[in-house]
Design an enzyme around this catalytic site. Structure first.
Site, PDB file in Angstrom:
ATOM      1  CD  GLU A 181      43.057 -22.406-111.573  1.00  0.00           C
ATOM      2  OE1 GLU A 181      43.560 -22.851-110.536  1.00  0.00           O
ATOM      3  OE2 GLU A 181      43.165 -21.221-111.937  1.00  0.00           O
ATOM      4  CG  ASP A 212      40.719 -18.197-110.278  1.00  0.00           C
ATOM      5  OD1 ASP A 212      40.673 -19.430-110.122  1.00  0.00           O
ATOM      6  OD2 ASP A 212      41.022 -17.407-109.365  1.00  0.00           O
ATOM      7  CG  ASP A 268      40.334 -14.038-107.308  1.00  0.00           C
ATOM      8  OD1 ASP A 268      39.956 -15.145-106.925  1.00  0.00           O
ATOM      9  OD2 ASP A 268      40.669 -13.117-106.540  1.00  0.00           O
TER      10      ASP A 268
END
Length: 168
Positions: free
Chosen positions: A75, A15, A148
């Site tokens: 992502e 992420d 995160d």
């Protein structure tokens, strides 16, 4: 070549962002997967952009050398009204894509909706539901921090859950 039956496939999920880049490594063998390592690369807001990007590059490069991932899962950037956020995420993802190319690592993208749907059964689940599923699926006693890291773990879990056969 299938490394599937011996060592498994090493998956690096992330992420990404400039301030914080969460990451998680998984080893996927057959229909099972193991979380190997997770963490967060944090850069100082007071540092120049190029120094922050270099830190992300250097830290991920070291992780790649240690874990030798086969696949990078990112992502996918989604439309956001905050253009500053979009730019910083894109810059960080550019570093990841460069490193993947340098290390000959395959890249796959998952959208936030796909990740939520795979893990919770509902593509519009809130962050708490996703975190709860990560904790349950991996039997974690304590929730990793910051968010995160959990998002990176969720991204990797979603990928592991949808790919029964991974070619290397």
């Amino acid at each position: 070549i299938y490394l599937w039956y011996t060592h498994g496939v090493i998956i690096f999920a992330t992420d990404s962002g400039i301030e914080r880049t969460g990451y998680a490594f998984f080893n996927k063998k057959s229909s099972s997967h193991t979380l190997l390592k997770y963490g967060c690369i944090i850069t100082k807001k007071s540092s120049k952009l190029e120094a922050r990007l270099k830190k992300i590059y250097d830290d991920i490069s070291s992780l790649f050398e240690e874990y030798l991932p086969d696949i990078l899962i990112i992502e996918q950037l989604f439309f956001n009204t905050n253009q500053k956020t979009i730019v910083s995420i894109a810059q960080s993802q550019g570093i990841l894509l460069l490193l993947a190319a340098q290390h000959d690592i395959s890249v796959e993208f998952l959208t936030p909706i796909q990740i939520k749907y795979i893990l919770t059964g509902y593509g519009r689940s809130d962050k708490k539901n996703v975190q709860k599923m990560v904790q349950l699926l991996l039997n974690l006693k304590k929730m990793p921090e910051p968010d995160d890291v959990v998002d990176a773990i969720a991204c990797g879990l979603a990928y592991c859950s949808t790919n029964e056969k991974l070619k290397v």
